[in-house]
Structure formats: C-alpha cells, structure tokens
Write a protein that holds these residues in place. Structure first.
Motif, short mmCIF file in Angstrom:
data_model
loop_
_atom_site.label_atom_id
_atom_site.label_comp_id
_atom_site.label_asym_id
_atom_site.label_seq_id
_atom_site.Cartn_x
_atom_site.Cartn_y
_atom_site.Cartn_z
N ALA A 244 0.82 -1.21 0.00
CA ALA A 244 0.00 0.00 0.00
C ALA A 244 0.85 1.26 0.00
CB ALA A 244 -0.94 0.00 1.20
N GLY A 245 2.01 1.22 0.65
CA GLY A 245 2.88 2.39 0.70
C GLY A 245 3.46 2.73 -0.66
N ALA A 246 3.88 1.70 -1.39
CA ALA A 246 4.48 1.90 -2.72
C ALA A 246 3.44 1.86 -3.83
CB ALA A 246 5.53 0.83 -2.98
N HIS A 247 2.20 1.54 -3.49
CA HIS A 247 1.13 1.36 -4.48
C HIS A 247 1.62 0.42 -5.57
CE1 HIS A 247 -2.57 1.97 -6.52
NE2 HIS A 247 -2.09 2.71 -7.49
N LYS A 248 1.99 -0.79 -5.14
CA LYS A 248 2.59 -1.76 -6.06
C LYS A 248 2.04 -3.15 -5.78
CE LYS A 248 7.13 -3.72 -7.22
NZ LYS A 248 8.58 -3.69 -6.89
N LEU A 249 1.65 -3.86 -6.83
CA LEU A 249 1.24 -5.25 -6.68
C LEU A 249 2.47 -6.14 -6.58
CD1 LEU A 249 -1.75 -5.74 -9.16
CD2 LEU A 249 -1.81 -5.81 -6.66
N LEU A 250 2.52 -6.96 -5.55
CA LEU A 250 3.62 -7.90 -5.38
C LEU A 250 3.29 -9.25 -6.00
CD1 LEU A 250 4.51 -7.03 -1.67
CD2 LEU A 250 5.47 -6.06 -3.78
N THR A 251 2.02 -9.64 -5.92
CA THR A 251 1.54 -10.84 -6.61
C THR A 251 0.14 -10.56 -7.13
OG1 THR A 251 0.50 -11.88 -4.67
CG2 THR A 251 2.83 -12.35 -5.04
#
Length: 285
Positions: free
Chosen positions: A93-100
C-alpha cells in the motif's frame, strides 16, 4: 445467528512463546475494521497503533481489490502489505505496487456461469478486472451493495470477460446469498471457488484461492507464520483465514458460518470489536 457472547482474548492465554501475544494482526475490512459508515474509529486506530508500536505487524486482508481498498488505506494512513481480492493480490500500500496477482481463467469462468444459470436461472454478473488500473464492470441488473462510492462501469454481458479478470460477482433476483453460493458450489465448484463475502456479494474465484492462501504468502514475505497470527473477520470468506491463523476472532455481527469456527467472539464492528481485543493484548504504554 449464533448467540455466542463476546469473549475477549487474554494475553496470558495466547502467548506463542515470544515477547508479544501475536506478532501478526490480520484484519478484514468491511464489517470488521470498518464501521457501518465505512470509517475506522479513533479507538480502533489507537489500538492498532499500540499493537504496531509494541512490534506487531498489521496486515489488512480484504475481499476488495487493491483499487477498491486504496481509498480506505489512504484515509487511515495504512502503508503496509495488504492481501486484496480474496487473496488474489498481495499489495504494497505504501508503494502502491502489486507484489503478486492471480487471475481467473476466463473460459472456466464463462463455463461456470453457464452451469450455475442452468440450475438457478438468469444471474446478474459483474467482473473485477486484473491489475491496479482494473475496473469493476457491472453487467445488466448487477447492483453494488457495499462501498456506495466505489466506481463501477456499466457494460453489456459480452464485455465482462473481454480482458483478464481476478474474479466475478454474481447476484440472483430471488435466491438469498447463502442459497446462491450453495447453488454455485453445487453446479460449478469443480471449476471455480465460491465465497459469500458480504450482503449481495457472492464471488467466483480461481479454484483453491482464499484469504488464507494470500495471507500465507504475505506473512512469508515478512518472516511470519500462522502460529504468530491473530485474525479478525465477519463473513464466510474469512473461514479459511481462521483455519490458517493461530486464533480467529469473529465480530458479534458475523455470519453464523464464521461464528461456528471462531475461537472467540468480540463486540460488533460498530462497537470497536477489533479494539476491544487488541487493547487487552497490547496495552497502550
């Protein structure tokens, strides 16, 4: 609905061998962390701050896609890892990035809908597109009953599966949510996973996917285990998470299916049920 009385967890009864009663606090959003007004109370925020200040990690585990969860995260200042989309997405949520990110096979999804409708008659269907820019596409007759401000795009039935999707939502004009979920499992449970996630929210998922599978992935990234985890929830889609975690706490407003498998029951989401437990486990310093 169960009449089980609230039974807050005692720190003395729940230690897992370390300095903290639980190193991981996993909370559902709707009906659990969020009030009926879709906010997080100041008391609950303070209790979560005390838990994380003591060294525990808070992970939100929600049926909402990351797109739909992000407004809540922004509002409460949540910047950790979250499990979204019933386990399909592990999201920073902090980086607004999907990890999977996992998707639902669209051929199987179409076949599942065909089989379910053969048993139930016509369905109203919506689709959650994959990815951080994925929209929720609502077919004819589908009405969103949670998150009144969440965006949906109206499309005809043929447009629902035109691009990769993480899951489908189904509704029926006459069947209750529980009856629809049961009918869907009976007709297509060998093709897709079926969960009831809230009022008017029956979902079709990749087979084998659950909040538990997503939470296990997120916890492993953080070096944490099921034995480290206390989980909070309110709906049948939280049952697998309760089965995975060391301790499952159901809200007083929870569905009877979750109440039946909960280790303890706290007060409702509108009565700061999450805070009532965390305050005992992680007293403010």
């Amino acid at each position: 609905m169960s009449t089980t009385s609230p039974s807050p967890v005692s720190p003395e009864d729940t230690r897992n061998g370390g300095d903290l009663p639980y190193r991981l606090v996993a909370t559902d959003l709707d009906g659990t962390l969020l009030t009926s007004e879709e906010t997080v109370s100041e008391r609950t925020r303070a209790a979560l701050a005390a838990a994380t200040g003591a060294g525990a990690v808070h992970i939100v585990v929600t049926g909402r896609s990351a797109v739909w969860a992000r407004p809540v995260f922004d509002e409460i200042g949540y910047t950790g890892i979250a499990v979204c989309g019933q386990g399909a997405q592990v999201y920073d949520a902090g980086a607004h990035k999907l990890l999977t990110s996992l998707t639902l096979d669209r051929r199987l999804a179409a076949l599942a809908i065909e089989k379910i409708e053969a048993e139930t008659g016509p369905l109203a269907v919506a689709a959650n597109q994959d990815g951080l820019d994925g929209q929720v596409l609502a077919g004819p007759g589908y009405e969103l009953l949670i998150g009144s401000d969440l965006p949906v795009v109206r499309v005809d039935r043929g447009g629902l599966l035109a691009s990769p999707v993480s899951k489908l939502y189904i509704q029926h004009h006459a069947l209750t949510d529980d009856a629809l979920a049961e009918a869907a499992r009976r007709a297509a449970g060998d093709l897709v996973g079926v969960v009831m996630a809230g009022p008017g929210v029956v979902e079709l998922l990749p087979l084998g996917l659950s909040k538990a599978t997503g939470l296990a992935v997120a916890a492993r990234r953080l070096g944490l285990r099921a034995a480290d985890t206390i989980a909070f929830g309110d709906m049948p889609n939280d049952v697998p998470m309760f089965g995975w975690a060391a301790h499952g706490v159901a809200m007083a407003n929870a569905h009877e299916e979750l109440l039946a498998v909960a280790d303890t029951v706290t007060t409702s989401n509108d009565e700061d049920g999450v805070a009532a437990v965390l305050e005992r486990l992680y007293p403010a310093r």
